[in-house]
Motif scaffolding. Structure first.
Motif, PDB file in Angstrom:
ATOM      1  N   GLY A  40      -5.964  14.477   1.301  1.00  0.00           N
ATOM      2  CA  GLY A  40      -5.081  15.390   0.591  1.00  0.00           C
ATOM      3  C   GLY A  40      -4.876  16.627   1.435  1.00  0.00           C
ATOM      4  O   GLY A  40      -5.557  16.840   2.442  1.00  0.00           O
ATOM      5  N   GLU A  41      -3.944  17.461   1.016  1.00  0.00           N
ATOM      6  CA  GLU A  41      -3.618  18.658   1.784  1.00  0.00           C
ATOM      7  C   GLU A  41      -4.583  19.792   1.449  1.00  0.00           C
ATOM      8  O   GLU A  41      -5.400  19.697   0.525  1.00  0.00           O
ATOM      9  CB  GLU A  41      -2.176  19.061   1.512  1.00  0.00           C
ATOM     10  CG  GLU A  41      -1.175  18.023   1.979  1.00  0.00           C
ATOM     11  CD  GLU A  41       0.252  18.402   1.689  1.00  0.00           C
ATOM     12  OE1 GLU A  41       1.049  18.443   2.637  1.00  0.00           O
ATOM     13  OE2 GLU A  41       0.573  18.653   0.519  1.00  0.00           O
ATOM     14  N   PRO A 244       1.570   1.790  -1.571  1.00  0.00           N
ATOM     15  CA  PRO A 244       1.196   3.022  -2.282  1.00  0.00           C
ATOM     16  C   PRO A 244       1.976   3.139  -3.587  1.00  0.00           C
ATOM     17  O   PRO A 244       3.177   2.907  -3.629  1.00  0.00           O
ATOM     18  CB  PRO A 244       1.585   4.126  -1.296  1.00  0.00           C
ATOM     19  CG  PRO A 244       2.645   3.525  -0.435  1.00  0.00           C
ATOM     20  CD  PRO A 244       2.305   2.057  -0.326  1.00  0.00           C
ATOM     21  N   ARG A 245       1.267   3.485  -4.671  1.00  0.00           N
ATOM     22  CA  ARG A 245       1.898   3.537  -5.984  1.00  0.00           C
ATOM     23  C   ARG A 245       2.403   4.933  -6.345  1.00  0.00           C
ATOM     24  O   ARG A 245       3.379   5.072  -7.060  1.00  0.00           O
ATOM     25  CB  ARG A 245       0.911   3.059  -7.057  1.00  0.00           C
ATOM     26  CG  ARG A 245       0.427   1.626  -6.862  1.00  0.00           C
ATOM     27  CD  ARG A 245      -0.441   1.165  -8.031  1.00  0.00           C
ATOM     28  NE  ARG A 245      -1.576   2.040  -8.274  1.00  0.00           N
ATOM     29  CZ  ARG A 245      -2.738   1.967  -7.625  1.00  0.00           C
ATOM     30  NH1 ARG A 245      -2.899   1.062  -6.667  1.00  0.00           N
ATOM     31  NH2 ARG A 245      -3.720   2.794  -7.915  1.00  0.00           N
ATOM     32  N   HIS A 246       1.714   5.948  -5.871  1.00  0.00           N
ATOM     33  CA  HIS A 246       2.059   7.319  -6.264  1.00  0.00           C
ATOM     34  C   HIS A 246       3.009   7.953  -5.244  1.00  0.00           C
ATOM     35  O   HIS A 246       2.883   7.738  -4.037  1.00  0.00           O
ATOM     36  CB  HIS A 246       0.782   8.162  -6.378  1.00  0.00           C
ATOM     37  CG  HIS A 246       0.973   9.427  -7.163  1.00  0.00           C
ATOM     38  ND1 HIS A 246       1.500  10.577  -6.603  1.00  0.00           N
ATOM     39  CD2 HIS A 246       0.700   9.740  -8.463  1.00  0.00           C
ATOM     40  CE1 HIS A 246       1.539  11.531  -7.516  1.00  0.00           C
ATOM     41  NE2 HIS A 246       1.070  11.053  -8.659  1.00  0.00           N
ATOM     42  N   THR A 251       4.423  10.184   0.256  1.00  0.00           N
ATOM     43  CA  THR A 251       4.778  11.370   1.051  1.00  0.00           C
ATOM     44  C   THR A 251       3.793  11.579   2.192  1.00  0.00           C
ATOM     45  O   THR A 251       4.174  11.839   3.337  1.00  0.00           O
ATOM     46  CB  THR A 251       4.805  12.622   0.151  1.00  0.00           C
ATOM     47  OG1 THR A 251       5.798  12.450  -0.862  1.00  0.00           O
ATOM     48  CG2 THR A 251       5.127  13.868   0.963  1.00  0.00           C
ATOM     49  N   LEU A 252       2.491  11.452   1.899  1.00  0.00           N
ATOM     50  CA  LEU A 252       1.468  11.625   2.935  1.00  0.00           C
ATOM     51  C   LEU A 252       1.593  10.565   4.026  1.00  0.00           C
ATOM     52  O   LEU A 252       1.487  10.860   5.217  1.00  0.00           O
ATOM     53  CB  LEU A 252       0.067  11.558   2.320  1.00  0.00           C
ATOM     54  CG  LEU A 252      -0.403  12.762   1.490  1.00  0.00           C
ATOM     55  CD1 LEU A 252      -1.814  12.519   0.984  1.00  0.00           C
ATOM     56  CD2 LEU A 252      -0.355  14.051   2.300  1.00  0.00           C
ATOM     57  N   ILE A 253       1.807   9.312   3.606  1.00  0.00           N
ATOM     58  CA  ILE A 253       1.896   8.221   4.579  1.00  0.00           C
ATOM     59  C   ILE A 253       3.098   8.405   5.494  1.00  0.00           C
ATOM     60  O   ILE A 253       3.035   8.116   6.699  1.00  0.00           O
ATOM     61  CB  ILE A 253       1.965   6.859   3.844  1.00  0.00           C
ATOM     62  CG1 ILE A 253       0.617   6.555   3.192  1.00  0.00           C
ATOM     63  CG2 ILE A 253       2.358   5.733   4.802  1.00  0.00           C
ATOM     64  CD1 ILE A 253       0.614   5.322   2.308  1.00  0.00           C
ATOM     65  N   THR A 454       2.242  17.130   6.147  1.00  0.00           N
ATOM     66  CA  THR A 454       3.580  17.348   5.582  1.00  0.00           C
ATOM     67  C   THR A 454       4.160  18.678   6.066  1.00  0.00           C
ATOM     68  O   THR A 454       5.364  18.790   6.311  1.00  0.00           O
ATOM     69  CB  THR A 454       3.539  17.332   4.046  1.00  0.00           C
ATOM     70  OG1 THR A 454       2.531  18.245   3.593  1.00  0.00           O
ATOM     71  CG2 THR A 454       3.219  15.945   3.525  1.00  0.00           C
ATOM     72  N   VAL A 455       3.304  19.693   6.210  1.00  0.00           N
ATOM     73  CA  VAL A 455       3.768  20.998   6.693  1.00  0.00           C
ATOM     74  C   VAL A 455       4.115  20.910   8.178  1.00  0.00           C
ATOM     75  O   VAL A 455       5.066  21.544   8.637  1.00  0.00           O
ATOM     76  CB  VAL A 455       2.697  22.082   6.433  1.00  0.00           C
ATOM     77  CG1 VAL A 455       3.201  23.443   6.886  1.00  0.00           C
ATOM     78  CG2 VAL A 455       2.341  22.129   4.957  1.00  0.00           C
TER      79      VAL A 455
END
Length: 535
Positions: A40-41, A244-246, A251-253, A454-455
């Motif tokens: 996670g971020e 990925p479900r969420h 987004t992370l992937i 992501t950033v």
């Protein structure tokens, strides 16, 4: 069989009479011999969850739920019970070994303290155990390293010492909190391989905290994805990456700098170039400070950069990347021509260089350390205007608002202080501080390495937009080769002060000519095992 079982964990921090939640209802297990990754971020609650396992949180923390290790409840356990578990059964490896190791104590003393405290060994038995541990974690010439202090070791060696300390008492569970984030790609690959080998040979379980899904794919059996203090998705690594479900997991992937920079116009003017630039620092000894040798930081470096072009400079820590860039900006002394905007600025005094300073700016790696905590965003961004003068007829706040909008910041926040911004926003402030002077050359020294994935993507996109709009020349220094490929037209590969390879980015990435460059590519893109390169 579970080694660690976390159930309905809630953690909040009391501040100004209020409770601020950091972790909300987290539940997961770590099986015997299993590697579980929490991803996670920044601010998602990963590290708080890890520290909760053995009550290493500050007094302001309020914790509820259940954390059992080997069937024993850790929440509310006595100090003596926790002391028995900490360092013995559960050990930690932290992100930055320079802040985790005592700079005033030798490596031998720091390892001795841990072994004597938990195992009761003395004298020669302690020394033998230390050498065994250092050899196990791959420290070469271990006996000669015992008298060294942390600053005398490389980043990879310091992290290996931290791993040795964590293994000293044969833990059943090893918690690694971002242990490779500050390391070069080849060293990162070595540390990940070492952890995997030690986990298998020692029969340990591993809880791995990271924001880098590329690492997770390599090392984890199961993954827990955290966002805003909650686990939003959990599953086997292969299944989670495949399906990925969420939305946040997706987004992370997908958070990876991609694409290529726009081509440089054929008529683009040259902004800067060097020819056989040399940077040697004298080693002086004795009462008369005679020069007895030199630290050869950079040897015979040559390159040119045009308007709208990015030259990526890659290599491991200590290779001379930043030193080369600082010499181009005439912030340190060097030998050899440095031509900027058609003039050789080598040997010019500070006063002679000042008119050119507006045209050459720098953005540093750490958006936390490079901004004054006592200045507002407006004061930070406008600092250069005080030195070089406002544009005639322009209002300072108006200029700050304009550049803040350009870098994606809300101008209404200009009166806030750095701690009131996120890491990505702070880096945008640093970019705005440089860009408000409308420079021709921008040195970017690891500007994305301290940021979440992501950033990172957002900052890369911003840099591309600014380059296209203003025809900026970039010197982009990084050990993240994925980001370098997304931004760079040309690449210099440096090792121990030498430019071992240079050329168009596609040529360097697709057809590297030296073993060292191939090792960097292997580590960054997981092409094959990294061989022949050590820290």
């Amino acid at each position: 069989m579970s080694v660690l079982h976390v159930k309905d964990l809630h953690v909040g921090f009391r501040q100004d009479g209020q409770l601020h939640p950091a972790v909300r209802g987290v539940s997961f297990e770590v099986g015997k011999g299993e590697t579980v990754a929490i991803v996670g971020e920044s601010g998602s609650g990963k590290s708080v969850t890890a520290l909760s396992t053995v009550s290493l949180l500050p007094d302001s923390a309020q914790i509820s739920g259940s954390i059992t290790y080997d069937g024993r409840e850790m929440i509310g356990a006595s100090t003596s019970a926790l002391r028995d578990v900490r360092g013995n059964d559960i050990s930690f490896i932290f992100q930055e070994p320079m802040t985790s190791l005592n700079p005033l104590h030798t490596i031998e003393k720091q390892l001795t303290e841990s072994i004597e405290l938990h195992q009761g060994l003395k004298g020669d038995a302690v020394r033998a155990r230390i050498l065994e541990l250092l050899n196990k974690v791959g420290i070469r010439d271990a006996e000669t390293r015992l008298a060294h202090y942390p600053h005398q070791l490389s980043g990879g060696q310091r992290q290996r010492v931290m791993i040795a300390m964590a293994l000293a008492n044969g833990p059943e569970l090893l918690i690694a909190d971002e242990p490779t984030t500050a390391l070069d790609v080849t060293i990162q690959a070595q540390i990940l391989d070492l952890l995997a080998e030690l986990k298998d040979s020692e029969g340990m379980s591993l809880l791995f905290i990271t924001h880098d899904l590329g690492i997770v794919r390599k090392i984890a059996d199961r993954v827990c994805v955290m966002k805003d203090g909650v686990i939003v998705e959990e599953g086997l690594t292969a299944a989670l990456f495949a399906n990925p479900r969420h939305d946040y997991t997706r987004t992370l992937i997908n958070a990876e700098a991609q694409g290529r920079p726009d081509p440089v116009p054929e008529d683009a003017p040259e902004i800067a170039h060097t020819k056989d630039l040399r940077i040697w620092f004298p080693i002086q000894r004795g009462l008369l400070r005679r020069t007895v040798g030199h630290v050869k930081a950079v040897n015979a470096a040559s390159f040119a950069v045009r308007a709208g072009e990015t030259v990526g400079i890659v290599g491991e820590s200590g290779s001379g990347k930043t030193t080369l860039a600082l010499a181009v900006m005439r912030l340190i002394s060097s030998d050899g021509p440095v031509v900027f905007l058609g003039e050789n600025i080598q040997g010019r005094r500070s006063r002679q260089l000042q008119p050119l300073r507006r045209d050459m700016q720098i953005v540093f790696q750490d958006p936390y350390g490079s901004l004054s905590p006592r200045m507002t965003a407006e004061e930070i961004i406008a600092e250069g205007l005080s030195v070089h003068g406002l544009e005639p007829g322009r209002d300072r706040r108006e200029m700050v608002a304009e550049i803040m909008e350009e870098v994606g910041l809300n101008p209404t926040t200009m009166d806030r202080y750095p701690h009131e911004f996120s890491g990505g926003q702070r880096q945008r402030i640093a970019i705005a501080r440089a860009m408000i002077l409308r420079p021709k050359l921008l040195v970017l020294d690891e500007p994305t390495s301290a940021l979440d994935m992501t950033v990172q993507v957002q900052i890369v996109d911003l840099l591309r937009e600014l380059q296209k709009k203003h025809g900026l020349a970039y010197l982009f220094i990084s050990h993240d080769l994925r980001v370098v490929r997304a931004l760079s037209h040309k690449v210099l590969v440096m090792r121990a002060g030498d430019v071992v390879e240079s050329g168009p980015a596609d040529q360097i990435f697709d057809d590297p000519q030296t073993d060292y460059t191939r090792a960097l590519m292997a580590a960054a893109f997981d092409i094959e095992a990294v061989e022949g390169v050590s820290d």
